[in-house]
Design a protein around this motif. Structure first.
Motif, PDB file in Angstrom:
ATOM      1  N   ASN A 161       0.838  -1.199   0.000  1.00  0.00           N
ATOM      2  CA  ASN A 161       0.000   0.000   0.000  1.00  0.00           C
ATOM      3  C   ASN A 161       0.876   1.254   0.000  1.00  0.00           C
ATOM      4  O   ASN A 161       1.877   1.325  -0.682  1.00  0.00           O
ATOM      5  CB  ASN A 161      -0.954  -0.017   1.192  1.00  0.00           C
ATOM      6  N   ASP A 162       0.492   2.230   0.786  1.00  0.00           N
ATOM      7  CA  ASP A 162       1.272   3.473   0.852  1.00  0.00           C
ATOM      8  C   ASP A 162       2.128   3.521   2.107  1.00  0.00           C
ATOM      9  O   ASP A 162       2.718   4.551   2.430  1.00  0.00           O
ATOM     10  CB  ASP A 162       0.331   4.693   0.830  1.00  0.00           C
ATOM     11  N   LYS A 163       2.159   2.428   2.809  1.00  0.00           N
ATOM     12  CA  LYS A 163       2.915   2.397   4.053  1.00  0.00           C
ATOM     13  C   LYS A 163       4.398   2.191   3.760  1.00  0.00           C
ATOM     14  O   LYS A 163       4.786   1.696   2.708  1.00  0.00           O
ATOM     15  CB  LYS A 163       2.407   1.268   4.951  1.00  0.00           C
ATOM     16  N   ASP A 164       5.187   2.575   4.721  1.00  0.00           N
ATOM     17  CA  ASP A 164       6.625   2.349   4.601  1.00  0.00           C
ATOM     18  C   ASP A 164       6.908   0.903   5.013  1.00  0.00           C
ATOM     19  O   ASP A 164       7.556   0.634   6.023  1.00  0.00           O
ATOM     20  CB  ASP A 164       7.386   3.334   5.493  1.00  0.00           C
ATOM     21  N   MET A 165       6.373   0.006   4.201  1.00  0.00           N
ATOM     22  CA  MET A 165       6.426  -1.410   4.556  1.00  0.00           C
ATOM     23  C   MET A 165       6.507  -2.255   3.285  1.00  0.00           C
ATOM     24  O   MET A 165       5.989  -1.874   2.237  1.00  0.00           O
ATOM     25  CB  MET A 165       5.166  -1.781   5.346  1.00  0.00           C
ATOM     26  N   TYR A 166       7.157  -3.382   3.410  1.00  0.00           N
ATOM     27  CA  TYR A 166       7.283  -4.307   2.281  1.00  0.00           C
ATOM     28  C   TYR A 166       6.801  -5.689   2.706  1.00  0.00           C
ATOM     29  O   TYR A 166       6.902  -6.070   3.872  1.00  0.00           O
ATOM     30  CB  TYR A 166       8.737  -4.398   1.815  1.00  0.00           C
ATOM     31  N   ILE A 167       6.280  -6.411   1.741  1.00  0.00           N
ATOM     32  CA  ILE A 167       5.885  -7.794   2.005  1.00  0.00           C
ATOM     33  C   ILE A 167       6.639  -8.709   1.042  1.00  0.00           C
ATOM     34  O   ILE A 167       6.999  -8.305  -0.068  1.00  0.00           O
ATOM     35  CB  ILE A 167       4.366  -8.002   1.834  1.00  0.00           C
ATOM     36  N   SER A 168       6.885  -9.922   1.486  1.00  0.00           N
ATOM     37  CA  SER A 168       7.574 -10.899   0.635  1.00  0.00           C
ATOM     38  C   SER A 168       6.542 -11.780  -0.056  1.00  0.00           C
ATOM     39  O   SER A 168       5.498 -12.106   0.519  1.00  0.00           O
ATOM     40  CB  SER A 168       8.527 -11.756   1.462  1.00  0.00           C
ATOM     41  N   THR A 169       6.828 -12.142  -1.283  1.00  0.00           N
ATOM     42  CA  THR A 169       5.904 -12.984  -2.046  1.00  0.00           C
ATOM     43  C   THR A 169       6.676 -14.064  -2.793  1.00  0.00           C
ATOM     44  O   THR A 169       7.862 -13.912  -3.092  1.00  0.00           O
ATOM     45  CB  THR A 169       5.106 -12.163  -3.075  1.00  0.00           C
ATOM     46  N   ILE A 170       5.974 -15.131  -3.096  1.00  0.00           N
ATOM     47  CA  ILE A 170       6.513 -16.189  -3.941  1.00  0.00           C
ATOM     48  C   ILE A 170       5.391 -16.618  -4.871  1.00  0.00           C
ATOM     49  O   ILE A 170       4.222 -16.669  -4.469  1.00  0.00           O
ATOM     50  CB  ILE A 170       7.034 -17.381  -3.101  1.00  0.00           C
ATOM     51  N   SER A 171       5.703 -16.892  -6.101  1.00  0.00           N
ATOM     52  CA  SER A 171       4.671 -17.171  -7.098  1.00  0.00           C
ATOM     53  C   SER A 171       3.996 -18.519  -6.844  1.00  0.00           C
ATOM     54  O   SER A 171       4.560 -19.414  -6.199  1.00  0.00           O
ATOM     55  CB  SER A 171       5.276 -17.165  -8.505  1.00  0.00           C
ATOM     56  N   ASP A 172       2.782 -18.644  -7.373  1.00  0.00           N
ATOM     57  CA  ASP A 172       2.052 -19.914  -7.266  1.00  0.00           C
ATOM     58  C   ASP A 172       2.823 -21.039  -7.966  1.00  0.00           C
ATOM     59  O   ASP A 172       2.798 -22.192  -7.517  1.00  0.00           O
ATOM     60  CB  ASP A 172       0.660 -19.778  -7.889  1.00  0.00           C
ATOM     61  N   ARG A 173       3.474 -20.687  -9.053  1.00  0.00           N
ATOM     62  CA  ARG A 173       4.258 -21.690  -9.789  1.00  0.00           C
ATOM     63  C   ARG A 173       5.366 -22.256  -8.909  1.00  0.00           C
ATOM     64  O   ARG A 173       5.608 -23.475  -8.888  1.00  0.00           O
ATOM     65  CB  ARG A 173       4.855 -21.063 -11.048  1.00  0.00           C
ATOM     66  N   GLU A 174       6.031 -21.386  -8.172  1.00  0.00           N
ATOM     67  CA  GLU A 174       7.131 -21.835  -7.318  1.00  0.00           C
ATOM     68  C   GLU A 174       6.621 -22.614  -6.112  1.00  0.00           C
ATOM     69  O   GLU A 174       7.259 -23.568  -5.660  1.00  0.00           O
ATOM     70  CB  GLU A 174       7.963 -20.625  -6.890  1.00  0.00           C
ATOM     71  N   LEU A 175       5.461 -22.226  -5.602  1.00  0.00           N
ATOM     72  CA  LEU A 175       4.855 -22.987  -4.507  1.00  0.00           C
ATOM     73  C   LEU A 175       4.479 -24.391  -4.977  1.00  0.00           C
ATOM     74  O   LEU A 175       4.664 -25.374  -4.245  1.00  0.00           O
ATOM     75  CB  LEU A 175       3.613 -22.263  -3.980  1.00  0.00           C
ATOM     76  N   GLN A 176       3.961 -24.472  -6.204  1.00  0.00           N
ATOM     77  CA  GLN A 176       3.606 -25.778  -6.756  1.00  0.00           C
ATOM     78  C   GLN A 176       4.858 -26.618  -6.992  1.00  0.00           C
ATOM     79  O   GLN A 176       4.864 -27.833  -6.743  1.00  0.00           O
ATOM     80  CB  GLN A 176       2.844 -25.593  -8.076  1.00  0.00           C
ATOM     81  N   MET A 177       5.917 -25.975  -7.464  1.00  0.00           N
ATOM     82  CA  MET A 177       7.176 -26.688  -7.686  1.00  0.00           C
ATOM     83  C   MET A 177       7.719 -27.225  -6.364  1.00  0.00           C
ATOM     84  O   MET A 177       8.259 -28.338  -6.306  1.00  0.00           O
ATOM     85  CB  MET A 177       8.200 -25.761  -8.345  1.00  0.00           C
ATOM     86  N   LEU A 178       7.553 -26.455  -5.300  1.00  0.00           N
ATOM     87  CA  LEU A 178       8.004 -26.892  -3.980  1.00  0.00           C
ATOM     88  C   LEU A 178       7.264 -28.157  -3.552  1.00  0.00           C
ATOM     89  O   LEU A 178       7.880 -29.129  -3.088  1.00  0.00           O
ATOM     90  CB  LEU A 178       7.780 -25.770  -2.966  1.00  0.00           C
ATOM     91  N   ASP A 179       5.959 -28.164  -3.720  1.00  0.00           N
ATOM     92  CA  ASP A 179       5.164 -29.353  -3.375  1.00  0.00           C
ATOM     93  C   ASP A 179       5.547 -30.547  -4.251  1.00  0.00           C
ATOM     94  O   ASP A 179       5.665 -31.681  -3.761  1.00  0.00           O
ATOM     95  CB  ASP A 179       3.669 -29.056  -3.538  1.00  0.00           C
ATOM     96  N   ASP A 180       5.731 -30.284  -5.544  1.00  0.00           N
ATOM     97  CA  ASP A 180       6.091 -31.365  -6.473  1.00  0.00           C
ATOM     98  C   ASP A 180       7.439 -31.980  -6.105  1.00  0.00           C
ATOM     99  O   ASP A 180       7.605 -33.207  -6.121  1.00  0.00           O
ATOM    100  CB  ASP A 180       6.146 -30.835  -7.908  1.00  0.00           C
ATOM    101  N   HIS A 181       8.389 -31.140  -5.758  1.00  0.00           N
ATOM    102  CA  HIS A 181       9.727 -31.628  -5.432  1.00  0.00           C
ATOM    103  C   HIS A 181       9.742 -32.415  -4.122  1.00  0.00           C
ATOM    104  O   HIS A 181      10.498 -33.385  -3.985  1.00  0.00           O
ATOM    105  CB  HIS A 181      10.704 -30.456  -5.361  1.00  0.00           C
ATOM    106  N   ILE A 182       8.912 -32.015  -3.181  1.00  0.00           N
ATOM    107  CA  ILE A 182       8.809 -32.783  -1.931  1.00  0.00           C
ATOM    108  C   ILE A 182       8.279 -34.182  -2.233  1.00  0.00           C
ATOM    109  O   ILE A 182       8.808 -35.185  -1.732  1.00  0.00           O
ATOM    110  CB  ILE A 182       7.890 -32.068  -0.926  1.00  0.00           C
ATOM    111  N   LEU A 183       7.267 -34.257  -3.084  1.00  0.00           N
ATOM    112  CA  LEU A 183       6.682 -35.550  -3.447  1.00  0.00           C
ATOM    113  C   LEU A 183       7.690 -36.412  -4.205  1.00  0.00           C
ATOM    114  O   LEU A 183       7.849 -37.610  -3.908  1.00  0.00           O
ATOM    115  CB  LEU A 183       5.432 -35.333  -4.292  1.00  0.00           C
TER     116      LEU A 183
END
Length: 202
Positions: free
Chosen positions: A137-159
């Motif tokens: 937003n307009d706050k002096d703040m940042y958030i971290s994100t990771i894409s859905d593709r990378e989250l899916q890759m993480l699950d796939d690699h665990i399996l």
């Protein structure tokens, strides 16, 4: 390579005699001399076929120093890997006397190689992957994100890693697989906890 060599050998045998085992006729007459030579060549090829299978096993991808150490323990024949090693030297050392031992070791090496390739592929796919920091937003703040593709890759690699860990031929890759699975699960847990933290604190 294995299929190609075997095919060429069988192709040559089939061209020396008919598929039914009968010699080919030359024109309308059979030449005893020609058939004698052809039969001799056929016999030599048949006798050499086990050597072709042996060569295929020796050249199997994944055959490493540790596999030749196992061969030495089983047979007493020490193979020193170097640029001077060739198939003729293997024959002289008596390797053909242990075709079954080589085949067993080669088969295991090939299976281990599939694990090595899969593990390296997963690790390579994570090269360059980073959490992104985006302004919130307009706050002096940042958030971290990771894409859905990378989250899916993480699950796939665990399996995939869990499936590889169940393989009876994982051998020397048991420890790397265990560590990799731990790293993947830890990453997933950290991402989950951090996402929850951001959800309630932004």
């Amino acid at each position: 390579m294995r299929t190609t060599i075997s095919y060429l050998i069988q192709y040559n045998i089939n061209n020396i005699t008919g598929l039914d085992g009968a010699p080919y006729a030359v024109g309308t007459q059979q030449s005893a001399g020609t058939f004698s030579v052809a039969n001799e060549i056929k016999t030599q090829i048949e006798e050499y076929k086990p050597m072709i299978r042996l060569l295929e096993d020796i050249l199997t991808q994944g055959m490493k120093r540790r596999h030749w150490d196992i061969f030495y323990e089983k047979t007493g024949i020490k193979i020193i890997l170097s640029t001077k090693l060739n198939f003729k030297k293997c024959l002289v050392l008596g390797v053909p006397n242990y075709i079954e031992e080589i085949k067993e070791i080669s088969d295991n090496a090939s299976k281990e190689y599939t694990i090595e390739i899969a593990l390296n592929k997963m690790m390579d796919e994570w090269n360059g992957v980073k959490l992104q920091l985006l302004p919130y937003n307009d706050k002096d703040m940042y958030i971290s994100t990771i894409s859905d593709r990378e989250l899916q890759m993480l699950d796939d690699h665990i399996l995939i890693t869990q499936q590889l860990s169940l393989c009876s031929f994982k051998g020397v890759f048991e420890e790397p697989l265990t560590q990799w699975e731990h790293d993947l699960k830890l990453s997933k847990d950290v991402i989950k906890e951090w996402s929850e933290f951001q959800k309630y604190n932004t």
